[in-house]
Design a protein around this motif. Structure first.
Motif, PDB file in Angstrom:
ATOM      1  N   LYS A  25      -7.720  -6.226   3.107  1.00 19.76           N
ATOM      2  CA  LYS A  25      -7.296  -7.269   4.041  1.00 19.76           C
ATOM      3  C   LYS A  25      -6.783  -8.494   3.280  1.00 19.76           C
ATOM      4  N   GLN A  26      -7.499  -8.863   2.227  1.00 17.73           N
ATOM      5  CA  GLN A  26      -7.081  -9.996   1.397  1.00 17.73           C
ATOM      6  C   GLN A  26      -5.719  -9.730   0.756  1.00 17.73           C
ATOM      7  N   PHE A  27      -5.507  -8.501   0.315  1.00 18.74           N
ATOM      8  CA  PHE A  27      -4.243  -8.108  -0.312  1.00 18.74           C
ATOM      9  C   PHE A  27      -3.083  -8.240   0.678  1.00 18.74           C
ATOM     10  N   LEU A  28      -3.285  -7.766   1.898  1.00 20.54           N
ATOM     11  CA  LEU A  28      -2.234  -7.832   2.915  1.00 20.54           C
ATOM     12  C   LEU A  28      -1.888  -9.276   3.265  1.00 20.54           C
ATOM     13  N   ILE A  29      -2.907 -10.119   3.358  1.00 18.97           N
ATOM     14  CA  ILE A  29      -2.669 -11.534   3.657  1.00 18.97           C
ATOM     15  C   ILE A  29      -1.958 -12.210   2.490  1.00 18.97           C
ATOM     16  N   ARG A  30      -2.397 -11.883   1.278  1.00 19.63           N
ATOM     17  CA  ARG A  30      -1.820 -12.508   0.074  1.00 19.63           C
ATOM     18  C   ARG A  30      -0.322 -12.245  -0.031  1.00 19.63           C
ATOM     19  N   PHE A  31       0.110 -11.047   0.358  1.00 16.53           N
ATOM     20  CA  PHE A  31       1.520 -10.685   0.235  1.00 16.53           C
ATOM     21  C   PHE A  31       2.246 -10.696   1.585  1.00 16.53           C
ATOM     22  N   ASN A  32       1.681 -11.450   2.531  1.00 22.15           N
ATOM     23  CA  ASN A  32       2.324 -11.706   3.825  1.00 22.15           C
ATOM     24  C   ASN A  32       2.671 -10.433   4.591  1.00 22.15           C
ATOM     25  N   GLN A  33       1.818  -9.431   4.473  1.00 21.40           N
ATOM     26  CA  GLN A  33       2.030  -8.186   5.219  1.00 21.40           C
ATOM     27  C   GLN A  33       1.221  -8.236   6.518  1.00 21.40           C
ATOM     28  N   THR A  34       1.585  -9.188   7.377  1.00 25.59           N
ATOM     29  CA  THR A  34       0.836  -9.345   8.623  1.00 25.59           C
ATOM     30  C   THR A  34       1.028  -8.160   9.556  1.00 25.59           C
ATOM     31  N   HIS A  35       2.171  -7.495   9.425  1.00 27.69           N
ATOM     32  CA  HIS A  35       2.416  -6.270  10.188  1.00 27.69           C
ATOM     33  C   HIS A  35       3.073  -5.247   9.257  1.00 27.69           C
ATOM     34  N   THR A  36       2.489  -4.074   9.194  1.00 26.38           N
ATOM     35  CA  THR A  36       3.019  -2.996   8.368  1.00 26.38           C
ATOM     36  C   THR A  36       3.277  -1.794   9.257  1.00 26.38           C
ATOM     37  N   ARG A  37       4.545  -1.416   9.362  1.00 27.34           N
ATOM     38  CA  ARG A  37       4.952  -0.316  10.243  1.00 27.34           C
ATOM     39  C   ARG A  37       4.434  -0.526  11.663  1.00 27.34           C
ATOM     40  N   GLY A  38       4.519  -1.776  12.095  1.00 24.99           N
ATOM     41  CA  GLY A  38       4.131  -2.109  13.456  1.00 24.99           C
ATOM     42  C   GLY A  38       2.646  -2.285  13.673  1.00 24.99           C
ATOM     43  N   MET A  39       1.840  -2.150  12.621  1.00 29.69           N
ATOM     44  CA  MET A  39       0.389  -2.281  12.762  1.00 29.69           C
ATOM     45  C   MET A  39      -0.074  -3.625  12.217  1.00 29.69           C
ATOM     46  N   SER A  40      -0.965  -4.261  12.948  1.00 33.73           N
ATOM     47  CA  SER A  40      -1.519  -5.537  12.502  1.00 33.73           C
ATOM     48  C   SER A  40      -2.549  -5.296  11.403  1.00 33.73           C
ATOM     49  N   ILE A  41      -2.933  -6.372  10.740  1.00 34.89           N
ATOM     50  CA  ILE A  41      -3.939  -6.267   9.681  1.00 34.89           C
ATOM     51  C   ILE A  41      -5.262  -5.759  10.244  1.00 34.89           C
ATOM     52  N   ASN A  42      -5.624  -6.223  11.434  1.00 37.16           N
ATOM     53  CA  ASN A  42      -6.885  -5.776  12.042  1.00 37.16           C
ATOM     54  C   ASN A  42      -6.857  -4.279  12.346  1.00 37.16           C
ATOM     55  N   THR A  43      -5.689  -3.795  12.774  1.00 39.34           N
ATOM     56  CA  THR A  43      -5.563  -2.359  13.042  1.00 39.34           C
ATOM     57  C   THR A  43      -5.694  -1.561  11.754  1.00 39.34           C
ATOM     58  N   THR A  77      -7.110   6.919  -0.632  1.00 34.61           N
ATOM     59  CA  THR A  77      -8.066   6.558  -1.680  1.00 34.61           C
ATOM     60  C   THR A  77      -7.337   6.036  -2.911  1.00 34.61           C
ATOM     61  N   LEU A  78      -6.224   6.683  -3.269  1.00 35.52           N
ATOM     62  CA  LEU A  78      -5.425   6.237  -4.414  1.00 35.52           C
ATOM     63  C   LEU A  78      -4.892   4.824  -4.182  1.00 35.52           C
ATOM     64  N   THR A  79      -4.341   4.586  -2.986  1.00 30.09           N
ATOM     65  CA  THR A  79      -3.798   3.260  -2.668  1.00 30.09           C
ATOM     66  C   THR A  79      -4.890   2.201  -2.686  1.00 30.09           C
ATOM     67  N   LEU A  80      -6.014   2.525  -2.087  1.00 28.82           N
ATOM     68  CA  LEU A  80      -7.115   1.565  -2.023  1.00 28.82           C
ATOM     69  C   LEU A  80      -7.676   1.279  -3.417  1.00 28.82           C
ATOM     70  N   ALA A  81      -7.741   2.296  -4.257  1.00 30.26           N
ATOM     71  CA  ALA A  81      -8.227   2.104  -5.625  1.00 30.26           C
ATOM     72  C   ALA A  81      -7.307   1.153  -6.391  1.00 30.26           C
ATOM     73  N   ASN A  82      -6.003   1.311  -6.200  1.00 30.71           N
ATOM     74  CA  ASN A  82      -5.043   0.415  -6.847  1.00 30.71           C
ATOM     75  C   ASN A  82      -5.228  -1.024  -6.377  1.00 30.71           C
ATOM     76  N   ILE A  83      -5.434  -1.196  -5.088  1.00 26.19           N
ATOM     77  CA  ILE A  83      -5.621  -2.543  -4.539  1.00 26.19           C
ATOM     78  C   ILE A  83      -6.943  -3.135  -5.016  1.00 26.19           C
ATOM     79  N   PHE A  84      -7.979  -2.311  -5.073  1.00 30.67           N
ATOM     80  CA  PHE A  84      -9.269  -2.792  -5.581  1.00 30.67           C
ATOM     81  C   PHE A  84      -9.132  -3.248  -7.024  1.00 30.67           C
TER      82      PHE A  84
END
Length: 221
Positions: A25-43, A77-84
Motif C-alpha cells: 500500500k505504501q509503495f502504491l501511494i509513493r508512486f501515485n498508483q491510486t488506481h491500477t487497471r481500474g482498481m483502487s488501492i483498497n481493492t 509472490t514475486l512482485t510482492l517480494a520485490n516491493i518488500f
C-alpha cells in the motif's frame, strides 16, 4: 575496495504477510498508483490479503493454511517480494549513494562495493541481517565474489569479470539425440556464447569459457 554479495534466505516463504501488504500500500501511494487497471488501492489491498492468507496445502493427509510468506511460483509472490525488498533496502541504498559506492539488486540477490574497513562492512551487514526477524542474509565479502552467474574480481583496483559456475553444476545439457525441437540446441549454444562474450572482460577468461563450452557440447553429443 571490498566487494560484497548477499542474498536473502527463503525470501518468498518468509515474507511477513500483513507487513508486506502494508508495504504494498505504501509503495502504491509513493508512486501515485491510486488506481491500477481500474482498481483502487483498497481493492488491491483486499485482493492481496486474500491471495496471501488463503493458501492451503496438504501434508500427511492434513490441511494446512500458510501463515507466513506466499506461495512459491506465484507471480504475485514475486512482485510482492520485490516491493518488500524495495522497502527493506532504503537505508542501505541511501548509505551507498552518500558514499558514492555501487549497489545493485536482482530480487533477493544484492551486490555492493565498499571502501570502509572490513570490520565496518561486516557491522553494516550484521545490522542489515538484524533489521527484520524474518529476513536473514547469506553473504560473501572479499576481492573476488560471485553475483548471479558473474564472477567479479578486484585485482589491485582493476575490476575483471568472467562467467561463474556453481561448484555443484554439471556440464550437462539436453542431449543432442533427444527429440526436442532443433532450435532448442541452437539457443543453448547461442546463449552460452553470448554470455561468454558479455561476461568475460579479458581474453583469457573468454578462452577459458569457450573451452568449457566445447567440452560441454562434446559430453552431450
Amino acid at each position: 575496495t571490498h566487494l560484497c554479495t548477499f542474498d536473502i534466505t527463503d525470501l518468498y516463504t518468509m515474507l511477513p504477510q500483513e507487513e508486506s501488504i502494508a508495504i504494498l500500500k505504501q509503495f502504491l501511494i509513493r508512486f501515485n498508483q491510486t488506481h491500477t487497471r481500474g482498481m483502487s488501492i483498497n481493492t488491491i489491498e483486499s485482493l492481496a490479503r486474500i491471495v496471501l492468507t488463503e493458501n492451503v496445502f496438504i501434508y500427511g493427509n492434513k490441511y494446512y493454511r500458510q501463515i507466513k510468506g506466499g506461495a512459491m511460483g506465484s507471480p504475485f509472490t514475486l512482485t510482492l517480494a520485490n516491493i518488500f525488498m524495495w522497502h527493506w533496502e532504503q537505508k542501505l541504498v541511501e548509505k551507498q549513494k552518500a558514499s558514492n559506492e555501487l549497489y545493485g539488486r536482482y530480487i533477493d540477490d544484492i551486490f555492493l562495493t565498499s571502501n570502509d574497513s572490513i570490520e565496518s562492512l561486516h557491522d553494516m551487514l550484521e545490522n542489515a541481517n538484524n533489521y527484520h526477524l524474518n529476513i536473514k542474509l547469506t553473504r560473501e565479502v572479499g576481492s573476488c565474489v560471485s553475483f548471479l552467474d558473474v564472477q567479479i574480481n578486484n585485482q589491485d583496483g582493476n575490476i575483471t569479470t568472467s562467467v561463474y559456475h556453481k561448484e555443484a553444476s554439471e556440464p550437462y545439457i539436453v542431449p543432442f539425440k533427444s527429440d526436442h525441437p532443433r532450435h532448442i540446441f541452437e539457443n543453448i549454444i547461442t546463449t552460452s556464447l553470448l554470455r561468454a562474450i558479455r561476461y568475460s572482460s579479458t581474453l583469457q577468461a573468454f578462452n577459458h569459457e569457450i573451452r568449457a563450452l566445447k567440452l560441454m557440447l562434446i559430453y552431450n553429443r
